[in-house]
Design a protein around this motif. Structure first.
Motif, PDB file in Angstrom:
ATOM      1  N   TYR A   1       0.828  -1.211   0.000  1.00 54.38           N
ATOM      2  CA  TYR A   1       0.000   0.000   0.000  1.00 54.38           C
ATOM      3  C   TYR A   1       0.857   1.253   0.000  1.00 54.38           C
ATOM      4  O   TYR A   1       2.066   1.213   0.255  1.00 54.38           O
ATOM      5  CB  TYR A   1      -0.974  -0.002   1.181  1.00 54.38           C
ATOM      6  CG  TYR A   1      -0.334   0.110   2.555  1.00 54.38           C
ATOM      7  CD1 TYR A   1       0.100  -1.016   3.235  1.00 54.38           C
ATOM      8  CD2 TYR A   1      -0.165   1.360   3.164  1.00 54.38           C
ATOM      9  CE1 TYR A   1       0.680  -0.915   4.484  1.00 54.38           C
ATOM     10  CE2 TYR A   1       0.416   1.472   4.426  1.00 54.38           C
ATOM     11  CZ  TYR A   1       0.834   0.323   5.086  1.00 54.38           C
ATOM     12  OH  TYR A   1       1.413   0.436   6.319  1.00 54.38           O
ATOM     13  N   CYS A   2       0.185   2.381  -0.273  1.00 59.00           N
ATOM     14  CA  CYS A   2       0.852   3.682  -0.321  1.00 59.00           C
ATOM     15  C   CYS A   2       0.745   4.328   1.066  1.00 59.00           C
ATOM     16  O   CYS A   2      -0.340   4.412   1.633  1.00 59.00           O
ATOM     17  CB  CYS A   2       0.181   4.552  -1.375  1.00 59.00           C
ATOM     18  SG  CYS A   2       0.736   6.266  -1.344  1.00 59.00           S
ATOM     19  N   CYS A   3       1.890   4.760   1.591  1.00 53.17           N
ATOM     20  CA  CYS A   3       1.904   5.363   2.931  1.00 53.17           C
ATOM     21  C   CYS A   3       1.186   6.716   2.950  1.00 53.17           C
ATOM     22  O   CYS A   3       0.754   7.168   4.007  1.00 53.17           O
ATOM     23  CB  CYS A   3       3.337   5.584   3.409  1.00 53.17           C
ATOM     24  SG  CYS A   3       4.277   4.065   3.603  1.00 53.17           S
ATOM     25  N   LYS A   4       1.074   7.371   1.784  1.00 50.81           N
ATOM     26  CA  LYS A   4       0.487   8.713   1.744  1.00 50.81           C
ATOM     27  C   LYS A   4      -1.038   8.663   1.562  1.00 50.81           C
ATOM     28  O   LYS A   4      -1.769   9.235   2.360  1.00 50.81           O
ATOM     29  CB  LYS A   4       1.134   9.506   0.606  1.00 50.81           C
ATOM     30  CG  LYS A   4       0.859  10.997   0.629  1.00 50.81           C
ATOM     31  CD  LYS A   4       1.664  11.656  -0.479  1.00 50.81           C
ATOM     32  CE  LYS A   4       1.278  13.116  -0.642  1.00 50.81           C
ATOM     33  NZ  LYS A   4       1.956  13.666  -1.844  1.00 50.81           N
ATOM     34  N   CYS A   5      -1.496   7.944   0.539  1.00 51.68           N
ATOM     35  CA  CYS A   5      -2.949   7.943   0.258  1.00 51.68           C
ATOM     36  C   CYS A   5      -3.614   6.627   0.693  1.00 51.68           C
ATOM     37  O   CYS A   5      -4.813   6.472   0.569  1.00 51.68           O
ATOM     38  CB  CYS A   5      -3.208   8.206  -1.222  1.00 51.68           C
ATOM     39  SG  CYS A   5      -2.811   6.818  -2.307  1.00 51.68           S
ATOM     40  N   HIS A   6      -2.822   5.669   1.186  1.00 58.13           N
ATOM     41  CA  HIS A   6      -3.297   4.396   1.742  1.00 58.13           C
ATOM     42  C   HIS A   6      -3.990   3.479   0.746  1.00 58.13           C
ATOM     43  O   HIS A   6      -4.615   2.501   1.126  1.00 58.13           O
ATOM     44  CB  HIS A   6      -4.183   4.629   2.977  1.00 58.13           C
ATOM     45  CG  HIS A   6      -3.462   5.378   4.047  1.00 58.13           C
ATOM     46  ND1 HIS A   6      -2.522   4.804   4.853  1.00 58.13           N
ATOM     47  CD2 HIS A   6      -3.503   6.700   4.393  1.00 58.13           C
ATOM     48  CE1 HIS A   6      -2.010   5.705   5.667  1.00 58.13           C
ATOM     49  NE2 HIS A   6      -2.584   6.883   5.409  1.00 58.13           N
TER      50      HIS A   6
ATOM     51  N   THR B   1       7.634   4.290  -5.364  1.00 52.90           N
ATOM     52  CA  THR B   1       6.754   5.448  -5.176  1.00 52.90           C
ATOM     53  C   THR B   1       5.449   5.211  -5.938  1.00 52.90           C
ATOM     54  O   THR B   1       5.418   4.516  -6.956  1.00 52.90           O
ATOM     55  CB  THR B   1       7.410   6.755  -5.669  1.00 52.90           C
ATOM     56  OG1 THR B   1       7.957   6.531  -6.967  1.00 52.90           O
ATOM     57  CG2 THR B   1       8.498   7.218  -4.718  1.00 52.90           C
ATOM     58  N   HIS B   2       4.386   5.807  -5.411  1.00 54.32           N
ATOM     59  CA  HIS B   2       3.053   5.612  -5.986  1.00 54.32           C
ATOM     60  C   HIS B   2       2.867   6.533  -7.185  1.00 54.32           C
ATOM     61  O   HIS B   2       3.029   7.748  -7.058  1.00 54.32           O
ATOM     62  CB  HIS B   2       2.008   5.914  -4.896  1.00 54.32           C
ATOM     63  CG  HIS B   2       0.638   5.491  -5.253  1.00 54.32           C
ATOM     64  ND1 HIS B   2      -0.476   5.944  -4.588  1.00 54.32           N
ATOM     65  CD2 HIS B   2       0.189   4.630  -6.210  1.00 54.32           C
ATOM     66  CE1 HIS B   2      -1.551   5.395  -5.124  1.00 54.32           C
ATOM     67  NE2 HIS B   2      -1.170   4.585  -6.093  1.00 54.32           N
ATOM     68  N   GLU B   3       2.512   5.957  -8.320  1.00 56.20           N
ATOM     69  CA  GLU B   3       2.414   6.794  -9.527  1.00 56.20           C
ATOM     70  C   GLU B   3       1.267   7.806  -9.431  1.00 56.20           C
ATOM     71  O   GLU B   3       1.318   8.852 -10.054  1.00 56.20           O
ATOM     72  CB  GLU B   3       2.293   5.933 -10.790  1.00 56.20           C
ATOM     73  CG  GLU B   3       1.157   4.939 -10.748  1.00 56.20           C
ATOM     74  CD  GLU B   3       1.123   4.038 -11.981  1.00 56.20           C
ATOM     75  OE1 GLU B   3       1.958   4.235 -12.883  1.00 56.20           O
ATOM     76  OE2 GLU B   3       0.259   3.148 -12.029  1.00 56.20           O
ATOM     77  N   ASN B   4       0.247   7.528  -8.637  1.00 54.94           N
ATOM     78  CA  ASN B   4      -0.884   8.449  -8.521  1.00 54.94           C
ATOM     79  C   ASN B   4      -0.560   9.680  -7.686  1.00 54.94           C
ATOM     80  O   ASN B   4      -0.989  10.783  -8.012  1.00 54.94           O
ATOM     81  CB  ASN B   4      -2.086   7.754  -7.862  1.00 54.94           C
ATOM     82  CG  ASN B   4      -2.651   6.670  -8.744  1.00 54.94           C
ATOM     83  OD1 ASN B   4      -2.058   6.321  -9.762  1.00 54.94           O
ATOM     84  ND2 ASN B   4      -3.795   6.122  -8.349  1.00 54.94           N
ATOM     85  N   CYS B   5       0.161   9.487  -6.569  1.00 55.11           N
ATOM     86  CA  CYS B   5       0.303  10.587  -5.615  1.00 55.11           C
ATOM     87  C   CYS B   5       1.755  10.870  -5.228  1.00 55.11           C
ATOM     88  O   CYS B   5       2.030  11.831  -4.517  1.00 55.11           O
ATOM     89  CB  CYS B   5      -0.529  10.315  -4.358  1.00 55.11           C
ATOM     90  SG  CYS B   5       0.264   9.148  -3.232  1.00 55.11           S
ATOM     91  N   GLY B   6       2.692  10.035  -5.669  1.00 55.71           N
ATOM     92  CA  GLY B   6       4.108  10.272  -5.345  1.00 55.71           C
ATOM     93  C   GLY B   6       4.507   9.772  -3.962  1.00 55.71           C
ATOM     94  O   GLY B   6       5.664   9.884  -3.575  1.00 55.71           O
TER      95      GLY B   6
END
Ligand SMILES: [Zn+2]
Length: 233
Positions: free
Chosen positions: A123-128, A141-146
């Motif tokens: 999972y993404c630590c920023k947007c979960h 890194t998450h391509e949607n939110c970085g």
């Protein structure tokens, strides 16, 4: 001395079994214990640091480089995973595993508690948002939110989720036979789960080296795959 044949009989006659599994269950699938992965470029760092919350936050590149080595998507369940899954079709079986490779799930065991999480759950630590592990292996890194991506595993320095602990306790309470496999059973809180067993429950350990446990238990010192080979379901 308890023989493999006696152990097989105990497993066959038990009504409800809970297996507590560790790294030794995955090595026959070609998955090395991460403690043996002190690769050359990790220098003097210990795996305990490389798999810690501190490392993830302070040195995410180093964390990523180490954690990527733990992925073995080509690994398949071995005879131990398969026989446990087959037993689960005959009687109530729970698995509480220290392993993060998801192989008990791949073997389609219905009731698995991944006590330390699962590498293939990212999972993404920023947007979960959940992200495919395949994408994580390409970049962290998450391509949607970085935001930074991470696997849903319990790192050193992180707490355990209450629902996971509760499920594991429930699994241990339910058993009339508890079988510890392929672990030195020295890591807390995993090794404290035995405290929650039913007072009449039997405890058996299958491991290459003998375990030191306070409670009365039956030690079967052998390669677990040899014992599971003898189980006919
Ligand atoms: Zn994100």
């Amino acid at each position: 001395m308890t023989t493999i044949a006696n152990a097989v009989q105990m497993i066959n006659t038990a009504k409800k079994i809970t297996f507590l599994t560790g790294a030794g269950v995955s090595t026959p699938s070609g998955i090395p214990d991460y403690r043996s992965l002190k690769g050359v470029y990790q220098g003097i760092d210990q795996p305990e640091y490389l798999l810690s919350h501190d490392c993830l936050v302070r040195e995410p590149k180093k964390f990523y480089r180490f954690v990527k080595q733990l992925y073995h998507p080509q690994a398949r369940p071995n005879i131990i995973h398969q026989k446990i899954a087959a037993l689960a079709e005959k009687k109530p079986v729970w698995v509480v595993s220290q392993n993060i490779d998801g192989l008990h799930d791949k073997a389609k065991t219905p009731r698995v508690v991944n006590f330390h999480g699962n590498l293939y759950d990212v999972y993404c630590c920023k947007c979960h948002q959940k992200v495919l592990w395949e994408n994580y292996l390409i970049r962290d890194t998450h391509e949607n939110c970085g935001g930074h991506l991470r696997p849903n595993i319990v790192l050193y320095g992180e707490g355990f989720k209450e629902d996971v602990i509760n499920q594991a306790i429930h699994a241990v309470k339910a058993a009339d036979l508890i079988v510890i496999i392929g672990t030195s059973f020295q890591v807390a809180p995993f090794n404290q789960l035995l405290n929650y067993r039913d007072s009449a429950a039997k405890v058996m350990a299958i491991n290459q080296t003998a375990l030191a446990i306070q409670e009365p238990f039956t030690m079967i010192q052998c390669a677990a795959e040899d014992l599971f080979n003898e189980i006919n379901i």
